[in-house]
Design a protein around this motif. Structure first.
Motif, PDB file in Angstrom:
ATOM      1  N   GLU A 159      -6.792  69.948  93.627  1.00 26.56           N
ATOM      2  CA  GLU A 159      -7.382  69.425  94.873  1.00 26.56           C
ATOM      3  C   GLU A 159      -6.946  70.200  96.125  1.00 26.56           C
ATOM      4  O   GLU A 159      -7.249  69.794  97.250  1.00 26.56           O
ATOM      5  CB  GLU A 159      -7.116  67.924  95.021  1.00 26.56           C
ATOM      6  N   THR A 160      -6.263  71.332  95.933  1.00 27.12           N
ATOM      7  CA  THR A 160      -5.865  72.187  97.073  1.00 27.12           C
ATOM      8  C   THR A 160      -7.095  72.504  97.934  1.00 27.12           C
ATOM      9  O   THR A 160      -8.163  72.830  97.400  1.00 27.12           O
ATOM     10  CB  THR A 160      -5.254  73.512  96.537  1.00 27.12           C
ATOM     11  N   THR A 161      -6.931  72.419  99.261  1.00 30.34           N
ATOM     12  CA  THR A 161      -8.079  72.702 100.139  1.00 30.34           C
ATOM     13  C   THR A 161      -8.171  74.209 100.401  1.00 30.34           C
ATOM     14  O   THR A 161      -7.198  74.947 100.214  1.00 30.34           O
ATOM     15  CB  THR A 161      -7.931  71.976 101.496  1.00 30.34           C
ATOM     16  N   GLU A 162      -9.345  74.607 100.886  1.00 22.05           N
ATOM     17  CA  GLU A 162      -9.561  76.016 101.195  1.00 22.05           C
ATOM     18  C   GLU A 162      -8.584  76.488 102.272  1.00 22.05           C
ATOM     19  O   GLU A 162      -8.020  77.583 102.182  1.00 22.05           O
ATOM     20  CB  GLU A 162     -10.995  76.212 101.678  1.00 22.05           C
ATOM     21  N   ASP A 163      -8.370  75.639 103.283  1.00 21.49           N
ATOM     22  CA  ASP A 163      -7.439  76.003 104.364  1.00 21.49           C
ATOM     23  C   ASP A 163      -6.036  76.235 103.818  1.00 21.49           C
ATOM     24  O   ASP A 163      -5.346  77.183 104.221  1.00 21.49           O
ATOM     25  CB  ASP A 163      -7.384  74.895 105.434  1.00 21.49           C
ATOM     26  N   GLU A 164      -5.601  75.341 102.920  1.00 20.41           N
ATOM     27  CA  GLU A 164      -4.245  75.487 102.339  1.00 20.41           C
ATOM     28  C   GLU A 164      -4.135  76.805 101.571  1.00 20.41           C
ATOM     29  O   GLU A 164      -3.148  77.536 101.706  1.00 20.41           O
ATOM     30  CB  GLU A 164      -3.939  74.313 101.405  1.00 20.41           C
ATOM     31  N   LEU A 165      -5.177  77.097 100.780  1.00 15.76           N
ATOM     32  CA  LEU A 165      -5.149  78.322  99.977  1.00 15.76           C
ATOM     33  C   LEU A 165      -5.173  79.562 100.882  1.00 15.76           C
ATOM     34  O   LEU A 165      -4.386  80.501 100.685  1.00 15.76           O
ATOM     35  CB  LEU A 165      -6.347  78.322  99.013  1.00 15.76           C
ATOM     36  N   LEU A 166      -6.028  79.536 101.894  1.00 15.34           N
ATOM     37  CA  LEU A 166      -6.140  80.695 102.780  1.00 15.34           C
ATOM     38  C   LEU A 166      -4.858  80.907 103.581  1.00 15.34           C
ATOM     39  O   LEU A 166      -4.462  82.043 103.840  1.00 15.34           O
ATOM     40  CB  LEU A 166      -7.355  80.553 103.719  1.00 15.34           C
ATOM     41  N   SER A 167      -4.200  79.802 103.965  1.00 15.01           N
ATOM     42  CA  SER A 167      -2.957  80.021 104.731  1.00 15.01           C
ATOM     43  C   SER A 167      -1.837  80.539 103.829  1.00 15.01           C
ATOM     44  O   SER A 167      -0.994  81.320 104.279  1.00 15.01           O
ATOM     45  CB  SER A 167      -2.533  78.800 105.561  1.00 15.01           C
ATOM     46  N   LEU A 168      -1.854  80.179 102.540  1.00 21.06           N
ATOM     47  CA  LEU A 168      -0.879  80.784 101.613  1.00 21.06           C
ATOM     48  C   LEU A 168      -1.140  82.293 101.493  1.00 21.06           C
ATOM     49  O   LEU A 168      -0.209  83.101 101.544  1.00 21.06           O
ATOM     50  CB  LEU A 168      -0.973  80.103 100.235  1.00 21.06           C
ATOM     51  N   VAL A 169      -2.410  82.664 101.352  1.00 21.16           N
ATOM     52  CA  VAL A 169      -2.752  84.093 101.241  1.00 21.16           C
ATOM     53  C   VAL A 169      -2.268  84.824 102.494  1.00 21.16           C
ATOM     54  O   VAL A 169      -1.652  85.897 102.405  1.00 21.16           O
ATOM     55  CB  VAL A 169      -4.281  84.281 101.043  1.00 21.16           C
ATOM     56  N   GLN A 170      -2.494  84.217 103.659  1.00 26.19           N
ATOM     57  CA  GLN A 170      -2.070  84.830 104.921  1.00 26.19           C
ATOM     58  C   GLN A 170      -0.557  85.035 104.960  1.00 26.19           C
ATOM     59  O   GLN A 170      -0.059  86.083 105.364  1.00 26.19           O
ATOM     60  CB  GLN A 170      -2.511  83.913 106.084  1.00 26.19           C
TER      61      GLN A 170
END
Ligand code: NAP
Length: 283
Positions: free
Chosen positions: A72-83
Motif C-alpha cells: 500500500e506504499t503511496t507514489e509520493d512515499e516511493l518517489l521520495s525514497l528514490v530521491q
C-alpha cells in the motif's frame, strides 16, 4: 549435438573479476560500490530476485541496502525514497523491482531515478545512449546474452541474427546490441508472418517470448547458436524456457539450458553496471 553454454560458469568468472575490481576500487579510491534495491509488495518471484541481488552484492564485496515496502506504499512515499537514494553518496546504483503494484506508475519511478544510478538502464536517457552506442550501462539481460554468445568464440559480424520478442527490457535492446556488433538483425513478434521462415535463417537465434517450449527443432537452422531467455513455470513448478530443448539441441551448435543459461547472467550484469556507476564517480 550442441555444446551447452553454461551461464553459471560464465557468470562466476565475471563475479570473480568484479570481486577483484571491488578490492582495488576500495584500496585505490576508498570507494565501495553500493546498490539499493526497492521492492514494493510481496510478489513471490520478485522476492526471490531481490534476495539474489542482495546475495550477489555480498559475494563480490559491495555495500547494499534493500527496502522492502508494503503493497500500500503511496507514489509520493516511493518517489521520495528514490530521491533520498539519488542524493546518497554510498549508493551508486538504484533499482526498483518491477512489476510494481497497479496503483504505482512504473514510468514515473523509472524517470525519478538519477540516470547515473540507473543500473537497470531503463531510464530514457540511458535507452537513448544505447541507441547511439555511447553508453555507461547496458540492460542486464541482453548484456548477459552478449557475454554468453561471446563465450562461444563466435564473431557476430555479418551473421544473421534473429530476436523473437520486442519488449523494452529484452527484445529491443537485444537487437540493438547485436546490431552494434555488426549482426544482420531481424526482430520478430506476435504479428510476424511465417515466423519459421525467418527463424530458419538465423545463425544466432535469441528467444524472449514467455511461452514454454515455443521454438521447436523445425524452426532452427542446422548449426545455429540458440539463446533461450524465457523463464516459464510449468504446472509441476519446474522452470522451463521458450525453446523446446529436446528437439532444438540436436540441431544447434551451441544452446543455453533453462535453468542455468541466461538466468545466472542477469544479476551478474547488474553487479557489473553497479561497478561502472561507482567508477564513474571517480573525480
Ligand atoms: P514480454 O514483455 O511479454 O514480451 C514478449 C514478446 O514476445 C512480445 O514482443 C511478443 O510480441 C512476443 N511474442 C508473444 N507471442 C509470440 C508469438 N506467438 N510469436 C512471436 N512472438 C511472440 O516478455 P519479456 O519481458 O521480454 O520476457 C520474455 C521472456 O523472458 C519471459 O519468459 C521472461 O520471464 C523472460 N525473462 C528472463 C529474464 C532472465 O533473467 N533470464 C529476464 C527478463 C525476462 P508482441 O510485442 O507483438 O506482443
Amino acid at each position: 549435438m550442441a555444446q551447452l553454454i553454461n551461464g553459471k560458469v560464465v557468470s562466476a568468472q565475471i563475479r570473480e573479476e568484479l570481486k577483484a575490481e571491488c578490492e582495488k576500487l576500495k584500496k585505490d579510491y576508498g570507494i565501495r560500490p553500493g546498490l539499493a534495491v526497492i521492492i514494493v509488495g510481496d510478489d513471490p518471484a520478485s522476492k526471490v530476485y531481490v534476495n539474489n541481488k542482495e546475495k550477489g552484492c555480498a559475494e563480490v564485496g559491495y555495500y547494499s541496502e534493500v527496502y522492502r515496502l508494503p503493497a500500500e506504499t503511496t507514489e509520493d512515499e516511493l518517489l521520495s525514497l528514490v530521491q533520498k537514494l539519488n542524493n546518497d553518496d554510498k549508493i551508486h546504483g538504484i533499482l526498483c523491482q518491477l512489476p510494481l503494484p497497479k496503483h504505482l506508475d512504473e514510468t514515473k519511478v523509472i524517470l525519478a531515478i538519477d540516470p547515473k544510478k540507473d543500473v537497470d538502464a531503463f531510464h530514457p536517457e540511458n535507452v537513448g545512449k544505447i541507441m547511439i552506442g555511447n553508453y555507461s550501462f547496458l540492460p542486464c539481460t541482453p548484456a548477459g546474452v552478449m557475454k554468453l554468445i561471446e563465450s562461444t568464440g563466435t564473431d557476430i559480424s555479418g551473421k544473421e541474427c534473429v530476436v523473437i520478442g520486442r519488449s523494452n527490457i529484452v527484445g529491443k535492446p537485444q537487437a540493438m546490441l547485436l546490431l552494434q556488433k555488426n549482426g544482420t538483425v531481424t526482430i520478430c513478434h506476435s504479428r510476424t508472418k511465417d515466423l519459421k521462415e525467418v527463424t530458419k535463417r538465423a545463425d544466432i537465434l535469441v528467444v524472449a517470448i514467455g511461452k514454454a517450449d515455443f521454438v521447436t527443432g523445425d524452426m532452427v537452422k542446422d548449426g545455429a547458436i540458440v539463446i533461450d531467455v524465457g523463464m516459464n513455470r510449468k504446472a509441476d513448478g519446474k522452470l522451463t524456457g521458450d525453446v523446446d530443448f529436446a528437439s532444438v539441441e540436436p540441431k544447434a551448435s551451441f544452446i543455453t539450458p533453462v535453468p542455468g543459461g541466461v538466468g545466472p547472467m542477469t544479476i551478474t550484469m547488474l553487479l557489473k553496471n553497479t561497478m561502472t556507476a561507482a567508477k564513474n564517480t571517480i573525480k
